[in-house]
Motif scaffolding. Structure first.
Motif, PDB file in Angstrom:
ATOM      1  N   LEU A   1       5.839  -1.913  -0.745  1.00  0.00           N
ATOM      2  CA  LEU A   1       5.889  -0.459  -0.942  1.00  0.00           C
ATOM      3  C   LEU A   1       6.796   0.145   0.116  1.00  0.00           C
ATOM      4  O   LEU A   1       6.399   0.388   1.248  1.00  0.00           O
TER       5      LEU A   1
ATOM      6  N   LEU B   1      15.468  -4.935   8.979  1.00  0.00           N
ATOM      7  CA  LEU B   1      14.109  -4.411   8.947  1.00  0.00           C
ATOM      8  C   LEU B   1      13.162  -5.421   8.285  1.00  0.00           C
ATOM      9  O   LEU B   1      12.045  -5.638   8.749  1.00  0.00           O
TER      10      LEU B   1
ATOM     11  N   TRP C   1      13.551  -8.664   8.105  1.00  0.00           N
ATOM     12  CA  TRP C   1      13.347  -9.786   9.023  1.00  0.00           C
ATOM     13  C   TRP C   1      12.330  -9.396  10.085  1.00  0.00           C
ATOM     14  O   TRP C   1      11.404 -10.149  10.402  1.00  0.00           O
ATOM     15  N   PHE C   2      12.478  -8.192  10.591  1.00  0.00           N
ATOM     16  CA  PHE C   2      11.595  -7.681  11.634  1.00  0.00           C
ATOM     17  C   PHE C   2      10.143  -7.629  11.141  1.00  0.00           C
ATOM     18  O   PHE C   2       9.216  -8.041  11.846  1.00  0.00           O
TER      19      PHE C   2
ATOM     20  N   ARG D   1       8.905 -11.531   9.056  1.00  0.00           N
ATOM     21  CA  ARG D   1       8.717 -12.666   9.950  1.00  0.00           C
ATOM     22  C   ARG D   1       7.400 -12.519  10.695  1.00  0.00           C
ATOM     23  O   ARG D   1       6.807 -13.497  11.119  1.00  0.00           O
ATOM     24  N   GLY D   2       6.963 -11.281  10.890  1.00  0.00           N
ATOM     25  CA  GLY D   2       5.694 -11.067  11.572  1.00  0.00           C
ATOM     26  C   GLY D   2       4.539 -10.992  10.581  1.00  0.00           C
ATOM     27  O   GLY D   2       3.437 -10.617  10.942  1.00  0.00           O
TER      28      GLY D   2
ATOM     29  N   ILE E   1       3.882  -8.923   8.263  1.00  0.00           N
ATOM     30  CA  ILE E   1       3.342  -7.582   8.080  1.00  0.00           C
ATOM     31  C   ILE E   1       3.247  -7.319   6.587  1.00  0.00           C
ATOM     32  O   ILE E   1       4.172  -7.607   5.842  1.00  0.00           O
TER      33      ILE E   1
ATOM     34  N   GLY F   1       1.299  -4.845   3.168  1.00  0.00           N
ATOM     35  CA  GLY F   1       0.562  -3.686   2.664  1.00  0.00           C
ATOM     36  C   GLY F   1       0.921  -2.385   3.333  1.00  0.00           C
ATOM     37  O   GLY F   1       2.081  -1.989   3.403  1.00  0.00           O
ATOM     38  N   VAL F   2      -0.120  -1.728   3.824  1.00  0.00           N
ATOM     39  CA  VAL F   2       0.022  -0.398   4.389  1.00  0.00           C
ATOM     40  C   VAL F   2       1.018  -0.363   5.540  1.00  0.00           C
ATOM     41  O   VAL F   2       1.774   0.591   5.701  1.00  0.00           O
ATOM     42  N   PHE F   3       1.039  -1.436   6.335  1.00  0.00           N
ATOM     43  CA  PHE F   3       1.890  -1.414   7.516  1.00  0.00           C
ATOM     44  C   PHE F   3       3.363  -1.430   7.138  1.00  0.00           C
ATOM     45  O   PHE F   3       4.196  -0.827   7.820  1.00  0.00           O
TER      46      PHE F   3
ATOM     47  N   ALA G   1       4.500   0.045   4.514  1.00  0.00           N
ATOM     48  CA  ALA G   1       4.746   1.436   4.140  1.00  0.00           C
ATOM     49  C   ALA G   1       4.993   2.289   5.381  1.00  0.00           C
ATOM     50  O   ALA G   1       5.925   3.102   5.411  1.00  0.00           O
ATOM     51  N   ILE G   2       4.183   2.083   6.417  1.00  0.00           N
ATOM     52  CA  ILE G   2       4.323   2.925   7.609  1.00  0.00           C
ATOM     53  C   ILE G   2       5.621   2.638   8.335  1.00  0.00           C
ATOM     54  O   ILE G   2       6.339   3.552   8.752  1.00  0.00           O
ATOM     55  N   ILE G   3       5.961   1.354   8.486  1.00  0.00           N
ATOM     56  CA  ILE G   3       7.185   1.021   9.230  1.00  0.00           C
ATOM     57  C   ILE G   3       8.409   1.552   8.492  1.00  0.00           C
ATOM     58  O   ILE G   3       9.302   2.153   9.103  1.00  0.00           O
TER      59      ILE G   3
ATOM     60  N   ASN H   1      10.974   4.365   9.918  1.00  0.00           N
ATOM     61  CA  ASN H   1      12.396   4.053   9.997  1.00  0.00           C
ATOM     62  C   ASN H   1      13.233   5.148   9.336  1.00  0.00           C
ATOM     63  O   ASN H   1      14.245   5.590   9.879  1.00  0.00           O
TER      64      ASN H   1
ATOM     65  N   ILE I   1      -5.990   5.923   2.884  1.00  0.00           N
ATOM     66  CA  ILE I   1      -4.925   6.653   3.552  1.00  0.00           C
ATOM     67  C   ILE I   1      -4.837   8.017   2.907  1.00  0.00           C
ATOM     68  O   ILE I   1      -4.367   8.159   1.798  1.00  0.00           O
TER      69      ILE I   1
ATOM     70  N   LEU J   1      -3.711   0.785  -1.591  1.00  0.00           N
ATOM     71  CA  LEU J   1      -2.364   1.367  -1.555  1.00  0.00           C
ATOM     72  C   LEU J   1      -2.258   2.561  -2.500  1.00  0.00           C
ATOM     73  O   LEU J   1      -1.517   3.501  -2.244  1.00  0.00           O
TER      74      LEU J   1
ATOM     75  N   MET K   1       7.116   1.720  15.562  1.00  0.00           N
ATOM     76  CA  MET K   1       7.482   0.639  14.646  1.00  0.00           C
ATOM     77  C   MET K   1       7.329  -0.717  15.315  1.00  0.00           C
ATOM     78  O   MET K   1       6.801  -1.673  14.737  1.00  0.00           O
TER      79      MET K   1
ATOM     80  N   ILE L   1       3.625  -1.574  15.868  1.00  0.00           N
ATOM     81  CA  ILE L   1       2.918  -1.985  14.649  1.00  0.00           C
ATOM     82  C   ILE L   1       3.300  -3.407  14.278  1.00  0.00           C
ATOM     83  O   ILE L   1       2.472  -4.201  13.829  1.00  0.00           O
ATOM     84  N   ARG L   2       4.592  -3.714  14.494  1.00  0.00           N
ATOM     85  CA  ARG L   2       5.057  -5.055  14.140  1.00  0.00           C
ATOM     86  C   ARG L   2       4.297  -6.120  14.938  1.00  0.00           C
ATOM     87  O   ARG L   2       3.896  -7.141  14.412  1.00  0.00           O
TER      88      ARG L   2
END
Lengths: 383, 289
Positions: A68, A141, A143-144, A147-148, A150, A152-154, A156-158, A162, B35, B92, B272, B275-276
């Motif tokens: 998302l 973005l 890859w960032f 790779r971690g 991340i 669902g919701v996270f 969306a937030i990142i 951005n 949310i 979601l 950002m 959170i990562r």
């Protein structure tokens, strides 16, 4: 003819029906100008087609890969700025200073064209930039994030954060980007001897052909092996990982293809609208794209496209009068809540359901149906 | 030394408003995983209710706070009953549905009260300035700071020292088993959502005298508040407090060093990255579920 149709496997038959529907849609938008000889309206419909295109790009990453991306407008806006920068440099200097400096730079006392504007003298490089700047950003973005692991919701937030960062920077760096006003007073796009006046059939055809090509390109991607793996990731990421696939690579791929299409749409938007503005990469537009996608059907490329065209079109038709627009937004909000509650797959899901009822069971096996039907608890527990 | 202290106090003031708005969101997101994009609109409604009571009914500012809290909480209850309870299995999609609710609330307010900016007057008793450690600060900001601390204490008490809070925490840990023990989990969820919405309404009422009131005012708040909640970590209201003040101080300091826009962009970049690497939030040691 019917013999062949009957002898096919269910999924092949479904693909055939799908391809035929898509072709019908593309044919419809291509012959549409034959029945409409009004350049003002054509410009408006071209605009809706562009919005349909960026929404289709979101459906590719959201509906097919489960990403998302609330920052979809970022790729769109960057594409639109790339085109605007190139067209700005092609204007006949009226207010400009030495060396054809864009007017807003003159007003902001910029002496020399900044280095990142230089490549935009070439239209080819500008078009490349309009596609690859969003793609590179999406890859970085992606890859960032992925790779971690991340999800669902996270995600969306990142992506939202951005988008806000880039939007703030563009508004803040008024000297180089035109700030709040964006880049206005552009030249007309011209290549291979064709001139694309925003209020003409040629621009409409440019948009319609680009949309058709991207639609079929995206459809081909979803039917490929990579596309199937993406849908598998959407349905159950861990399981795909256990099979030994590099999930992150596929997710990054989905996000960057989506970014490329959104970038192309952004460039077309500048051609149609004749300006670029920070509202093209604002949070409200980005959320609107998500809404269009959800209303049209997130798991159907064509559904998302039509959803955007219909909803944005109705909004545009009613926006002439203030009172109408306000009531319309109210109704829109209500429709949207109802769609989310009762039609998780949007209008496309509704049509799919009706078609299956009309043609009886078993003819259309639903291969890209919602994951939530099969494993509701898994998706609920994933965050 | 003075400017440092001044900046710390500015940061505390920004942080207290952030916390005010984020507290309701933190409870809703932390306990129910919803949310709530309509949160900003609850804030906006609180502000408008204060304005309307002030302008038409002549109700005093402090008296209107109670009415605002109850009114917005009732609305929150209705929203939970009508929309959100169908979506607990699709977290979601709550983003989308609550966004739709938010759009509707915004338009209703615009149709009834008009789109122009409204202003709420500060209560005269609080409009003066006070001196804190030799720095003059607006009395109202001190009041907001203290009020937020009191609200936080009340929320903590509700969550950890009452029967309702115990039931709530049980439902959060395992809804099925809590239901087996006779806890009416859907009622607990509705009331929690109502409480969070009521807090948002209070936030709107308190923010109204500081900023102008408009139908769109909620949108900016909800994004900021959301970052506070995520940074603080789900299920930890202490984390929310810490992250609100960390973000407040960071924004204040960076705005002092560069400008407001750059400060905001840098803070978002920082969020950002955080959170990562810590999606569970900065201030939680373990993430359940």
């Amino acid at each position: 003819m019917f013999e062949i149709f009957r002898n096919m496997t269910a999924s092949r038959r479904q693909t055939l029906v799908q391809v035929l529907t898509y072709m019908l849609f593309c044919a419809a938008i291509l012959i549409f100008p034959l029945f409409l000889d009004n350049d003002f309206l054509l410009n408006r419909y071209a605009r809706y087609l562009v919005l349909g295109m960026v929404t289709m790009a979101l459906s590719l990453s959201w509906g097919y890969a489960g990403i998302l991306n609330l920052g979809q407008a970022l790729s769109f806006g960057l594409g639109s700025y790339a085109m605007a920068m190139a067209l700005k440099l092609r204007t006949v200097p009226v207010h400009t200073g030495a060396g054809g400096l864009p007017d807003f730079m003159v007003w902001n006392n910029v002496e020399k064209l900044p280095w990142f504007w230089e490549p935009f003298y070439s239209l080819g490089l500008a078009i490349l930039a309009g596609i690859f700047v969003p793609v590179i950003l999406a890859v970085v973005l992606g890859w960032f994030m992925f790779r971690g692991r991340i999800t669902g919701v996270f995600v969306a937030i990142i992506t939202l954060a951005n988008l806000v960062v880039v939007n703030l920077l563009i508004i803040d760096q008024q000297r180089f980007t035109g700030g709040f006003n964006g880049i206005t007073d552009l030249a007309q796009l011209e290549f291979f001897g064709f001139e694309f006046d925003a209020y003409s059939k040629s621009t409409y055809y440019l948009v319609a052909i680009s949309l058709s090509l991207c639609l079929f390109g995206a459809l081909a991607l979803t039917k490929s092996k990579a596309g199937l793996i993406l849908q598998a990731i959407r349905d159950h990421e861990e399981r795909v990982r256990f099979f030994g696939y590099d999930v992150a690579v596929y997710q990054i791929m989905a996000m960057s293809v989506s970014a490329a299409i959104a970038g192309i749409a952004g460039m077309l938007y500048t051609v149609v609208m004749e300006f670029a503005s920070p509202t093209f990469l604002s949070v409200p537009l980005s959320l609107s794209i998500v809404v269009w996608c959800a209303v049209g059907g997130r798991q159907s490329l064509l559904g998302a496209t039509i959803g955007a065209i219909v909803v944005a079109g109705m909004q545009g038709a009613l926006s002439e009068s203030e009172a109408f627009l306000d009531t319309w937004m109210l109704i829109m909000g209500a429709i949207f809540v109802l769609v989310v509650l009762f039609l998780p797959n949007g209008l496309a899901g509704l049509i799919d359901m009706l078609a299956r009822k009309a043609f009886g069971r078993g003819r259309h096996r639903k291969s890209d149906g919602p994951a939530s039907d099969i494993i509701p608890t898994e998706t609920a527990k994933s965050p | 030394m003075d400017f440092l202290l001044e900046n710390i106090i500015t940061g505390l003031s920004i942080g207290s408003i952030l916390l005010l708005i984020a507290l309701g969101l933190a409870i809703i997101y932390g306990t129910m995983g919803v949310i709530n994009m309509a949160h900003g609109e609850f804030v906006m409604l609180g502000a408008y209710a204060t304005w309307a009571m002030n302008a038409f009914l002549g109700v005093g500012f402090l008296a209107s706070l109670i009415v605002v809290f109850l009114g917005v909480a009732c609305l929150g209850y209705l929203v939970e009953r009508g929309v959100i309870r169908f979506l607990y299995r699709r977290p979601l999609d709550t983003i989308l549905a609550t966004w739709g609710v938010g759009v509707m609330l915004q338009q209703i307010v615009r149709l009834i009260a008009g789109g122009e900016l409204r202003y709420v007057e500060m209560p005269p008793a609080l409009s003066g300035t006070v001196s804190v450690l030799g720095i003059t600060v607006s009395g109202y900001r001190v009041f907001v700071f203290l009020f937020v601390l009191a609200l936080f204490a009340a929320t903590w008490y509700l969550m950890y020292r009452t029967a309702f809070g115990t039931k709530l925490r049980a439902v959060v840990q395992n809804r099925e088993i809590a239901s087996c023990f006779g806890i009416n989990s859907s009622r607990i969820y509705s009331l929690t959502f109502a409480y969070g919405a009521g807090l948002a309404g209070l936030a709107g009422a308190l923010v109204a005298p500081l900023k102008s009131v408009s139908p769109e005012m909620g949108t900016t708040y909800v994004v900021d508040a959301f970052f506070v909640v995520v940074l603080g970590g789900v299920q930890s209201i202490f984390g929310t407090v810490a992250s609100a003040f960390v973000l407040g101080e960071a924004t204040g300091m960076l705005a002092f060093l560069w400008n407001d826009t750059i400060a905001k962009a840098l803070v978002l970049l920082g969020i950002m990255i955080l959170i990562r690497f810590r999606p569970q939030g900065l201030f939680t040691s373990k993430a359940r579920r």
